[in-house]
Design a protein around this motif. Structure first.
Motif, PDB file in Angstrom:
ATOM      1  N   UNK A 148    -105.706   1.347 -42.473  1.00  0.00           N
ATOM      2  CA  UNK A 148    -106.776   0.663 -41.739  1.00  0.00           C
ATOM      3  C   UNK A 148    -106.864   1.132 -40.286  1.00  0.00           C
ATOM      4  N   UNK A 149    -105.972   2.045 -39.894  1.00  0.00           N
ATOM      5  CA  UNK A 149    -106.018   2.605 -38.546  1.00  0.00           C
ATOM      6  C   UNK A 149    -104.997   2.052 -37.585  1.00  0.00           C
ATOM      7  N   UNK A 150    -104.076   1.228 -38.045  1.00  0.00           N
ATOM      8  CA  UNK A 150    -103.078   0.634 -37.160  1.00  0.00           C
ATOM      9  C   UNK A 150    -102.041   1.673 -36.718  1.00  0.00           C
ATOM     10  N   UNK A 151    -102.008   1.931 -35.448  1.00  0.00           N
ATOM     11  CA  UNK A 151    -101.002   2.836 -34.891  1.00  0.00           C
ATOM     12  C   UNK A 151     -99.629   2.187 -34.986  1.00  0.00           C
ATOM     13  N   UNK A 152     -99.551   0.909 -34.678  1.00  0.00           N
ATOM     14  CA  UNK A 152     -98.273   0.188 -34.754  1.00  0.00           C
ATOM     15  C   UNK A 152     -97.740   0.206 -36.186  1.00  0.00           C
ATOM     16  N   UNK A 153     -98.616  -0.015 -37.153  1.00  0.00           N
ATOM     17  CA  UNK A 153     -98.204   0.035 -38.551  1.00  0.00           C
ATOM     18  C   UNK A 153     -97.705   1.417 -38.946  1.00  0.00           C
ATOM     19  N   UNK A 154     -98.416   2.439 -38.517  1.00  0.00           N
ATOM     20  CA  UNK A 154     -98.004   3.809 -38.818  1.00  0.00           C
ATOM     21  C   UNK A 154     -96.664   4.151 -38.213  1.00  0.00           C
ATOM     22  N   UNK A 155     -96.457   3.716 -36.970  1.00  0.00           N
ATOM     23  CA  UNK A 155     -95.192   4.016 -36.298  1.00  0.00           C
ATOM     24  C   UNK A 155     -94.023   3.299 -36.968  1.00  0.00           C
ATOM     25  N   UNK A 156     -94.221   2.045 -37.312  1.00  0.00           N
ATOM     26  CA  UNK A 156     -93.142   1.306 -37.978  1.00  0.00           C
ATOM     27  C   UNK A 156     -92.856   1.876 -39.365  1.00  0.00           C
ATOM     28  N   UNK A 157     -93.895   2.332 -40.051  1.00  0.00           N
ATOM     29  CA  UNK A 157     -93.697   2.960 -41.354  1.00  0.00           C
ATOM     30  C   UNK A 157     -92.947   4.281 -41.200  1.00  0.00           C
ATOM     31  N   UNK A 158     -93.303   5.067 -40.201  1.00  0.00           N
ATOM     32  CA  UNK A 158     -92.610   6.332 -39.957  1.00  0.00           C
ATOM     33  C   UNK A 158     -91.139   6.094 -39.617  1.00  0.00           C
ATOM     34  N   UNK A 159     -90.867   5.082 -38.804  1.00  0.00           N
ATOM     35  CA  UNK A 159     -89.471   4.751 -38.476  1.00  0.00           C
ATOM     36  C   UNK A 159     -88.706   4.324 -39.727  1.00  0.00           C
ATOM     37  N   UNK A 160     -89.370   3.574 -40.588  1.00  0.00           N
ATOM     38  CA  UNK A 160     -88.743   3.167 -41.855  1.00  0.00           C
ATOM     39  C   UNK A 160     -88.443   4.398 -42.716  1.00  0.00           C
ATOM     40  N   UNK A 161     -89.390   5.325 -42.786  1.00  0.00           N
ATOM     41  CA  UNK A 161     -89.151   6.553 -43.549  1.00  0.00           C
ATOM     42  C   UNK A 161     -87.947   7.310 -42.987  1.00  0.00           C
ATOM     43  N   UNK A 162     -87.853   7.383 -41.675  1.00  0.00           N
ATOM     44  CA  UNK A 162     -86.685   8.031 -41.063  1.00  0.00           C
ATOM     45  C   UNK A 162     -85.402   7.301 -41.458  1.00  0.00           C
ATOM     46  N   UNK A 163     -85.432   5.993 -41.378  1.00  0.00           N
ATOM     47  CA  UNK A 163     -84.273   5.158 -41.728  1.00  0.00           C
ATOM     48  C   UNK A 163     -83.820   5.416 -43.162  1.00  0.00           C
TER      49      UNK A 163
ATOM     50  N   UNK B 201     -92.039  12.615 -44.820  1.00  0.00           N
ATOM     51  CA  UNK B 201     -93.086  11.599 -44.698  1.00  0.00           C
ATOM     52  C   UNK B 201     -93.144  11.055 -43.270  1.00  0.00           C
ATOM     53  N   UNK B 202     -91.975  10.859 -42.672  1.00  0.00           N
ATOM     54  CA  UNK B 202     -91.922  10.376 -41.290  1.00  0.00           C
ATOM     55  C   UNK B 202     -92.568  11.395 -40.359  1.00  0.00           C
ATOM     56  N   UNK B 203     -92.225  12.652 -40.539  1.00  0.00           N
ATOM     57  CA  UNK B 203     -92.748  13.716 -39.679  1.00  0.00           C
ATOM     58  C   UNK B 203     -94.272  13.759 -39.751  1.00  0.00           C
ATOM     59  N   UNK B 204     -94.820  13.619 -40.956  1.00  0.00           N
ATOM     60  CA  UNK B 204     -96.274  13.643 -41.121  1.00  0.00           C
ATOM     61  C   UNK B 204     -96.937  12.499 -40.354  1.00  0.00           C
ATOM     62  N   UNK B 205     -96.349  11.305 -40.457  1.00  0.00           N
ATOM     63  CA  UNK B 205     -96.911  10.159 -39.724  1.00  0.00           C
ATOM     64  C   UNK B 205     -96.748  10.329 -38.217  1.00  0.00           C
ATOM     65  N   UNK B 206     -95.568  10.748 -37.773  1.00  0.00           N
ATOM     66  CA  UNK B 206     -95.369  10.981 -36.342  1.00  0.00           C
ATOM     67  C   UNK B 206     -96.371  12.000 -35.807  1.00  0.00           C
ATOM     68  N   UNK B 207     -96.625  13.045 -36.576  1.00  0.00           N
ATOM     69  CA  UNK B 207     -97.579  14.076 -36.147  1.00  0.00           C
ATOM     70  C   UNK B 207     -98.975  13.490 -35.995  1.00  0.00           C
TER      71      UNK B 207
ATOM     72  N   UNK C 160     -94.706   7.347 -28.121  1.00  0.00           N
ATOM     73  CA  UNK C 160     -93.431   7.193 -28.826  1.00  0.00           C
ATOM     74  C   UNK C 160     -93.295   8.137 -30.029  1.00  0.00           C
ATOM     75  N   UNK C 161     -94.419   8.482 -30.646  1.00  0.00           N
ATOM     76  CA  UNK C 161     -94.374   9.446 -31.753  1.00  0.00           C
ATOM     77  C   UNK C 161     -94.000  10.828 -31.235  1.00  0.00           C
ATOM     78  N   UNK C 162     -94.453  11.170 -30.042  1.00  0.00           N
ATOM     79  CA  UNK C 162     -94.068  12.454 -29.442  1.00  0.00           C
ATOM     80  C   UNK C 162     -92.564  12.518 -29.252  1.00  0.00           C
ATOM     81  N   UNK C 163     -91.984  11.430 -28.795  1.00  0.00           N
ATOM     82  CA  UNK C 163     -90.533  11.362 -28.602  1.00  0.00           C
ATOM     83  C   UNK C 163     -89.806  11.609 -29.927  1.00  0.00           C
ATOM     84  N   UNK C 164     -90.255  10.933 -30.996  1.00  0.00           N
ATOM     85  CA  UNK C 164     -89.631  11.103 -32.306  1.00  0.00           C
ATOM     86  C   UNK C 164     -89.808  12.530 -32.812  1.00  0.00           C
TER      87      UNK C 164
END
Length: 124
Positions: free
Chosen positions: A78-93, A99-105, A114-118
Motif C-alpha cells: 500500500x506504499x508504507x515506508x515504515x511497513x517496508x522497513x520493518x519487513x526488511x529488518x525482519x527478513x534480515x533477522x 529479500x531484505x536487500x531488495x526492500x532496502x534498495x 535508514x535504508x541507506x544505512x542498512x
C-alpha cells in the motif's frame, strides 16, 4: 518528523489509531481488536503496528510470524515506508538477506535514509 510519525499523522483515522497504540500496554487484546477494525477500514499503519506485534510476540502475545509478515507485506504494497522497513529488518533477522536487500534498495530509492544505512552494512 520521523517516518513513523508522518505515517501515523497521515493515516485514515490518526486519533483512533493513536488511542489503539496507547492501549497496548494495558489491554493488548482490546488494542488488537481495535487495530484489526482499523485494518478493515484500510489503515496501513494499523497493519504495521499489528504486524510488528505478531512478528515478535510483543506486549505479552505469542509470535505469529506468518500473519505478521503478511500484514507488513500488505502495508508495504500500500506504499508504507515504515511497513517496508520493518519487513526488511525482519527478513534480515531471519537471514533472508536477498529479500531484505531488495526492500532496502526500494526504500533507499524513495529517499528513506535508514535504508541507506542498512544497504551500507550489506556492502560492508
Amino acid at each position: 518528523m520521523h517516518q513513523y510519525q508522518k505515517e501515523l499523522n497521515e493515516d485514515l483515522d490518526p486519533v483512533r489509531l493513536y488511542d489503539a497504540l496507547m492501549m497496548r500496554d494495558d489491554d493488548i487484546d482490546a488494542a488488537i481488536l481495535e487495530l484489526e477494525a482499523l485494518i478493515k477500514q484500510g489503515s496501513s499503519f494499523a497493519m504495521v503496528a499489528l504486524g510488528n506485534i505478531y512478528l515478535y510476540g510483543s506486549y505479552g502475545t505469542l509470535p505469529y510470524e506468518q500473519k505478521g509478515e503478511a500484514l507488513l507485506l500488505q502495508a508495504t504494497d500500500m506504499g508504507s515506508i515504515e511497513g517496508g522497513y520493518r519487513l526488511a529488518c525482519y527478513y534480515d533477522y531471519r537471514e533472508r538477506h536477498a529479500e531484505a536487500f531488495e526492500l532496502y534498495s526500494d526504500l533507499s530509492d524513495r529517499g528513506f535514509s535508514p535504508a541507506n544505512y542498512r544497504l551500507g552494512w550489506a556492502y560492508h
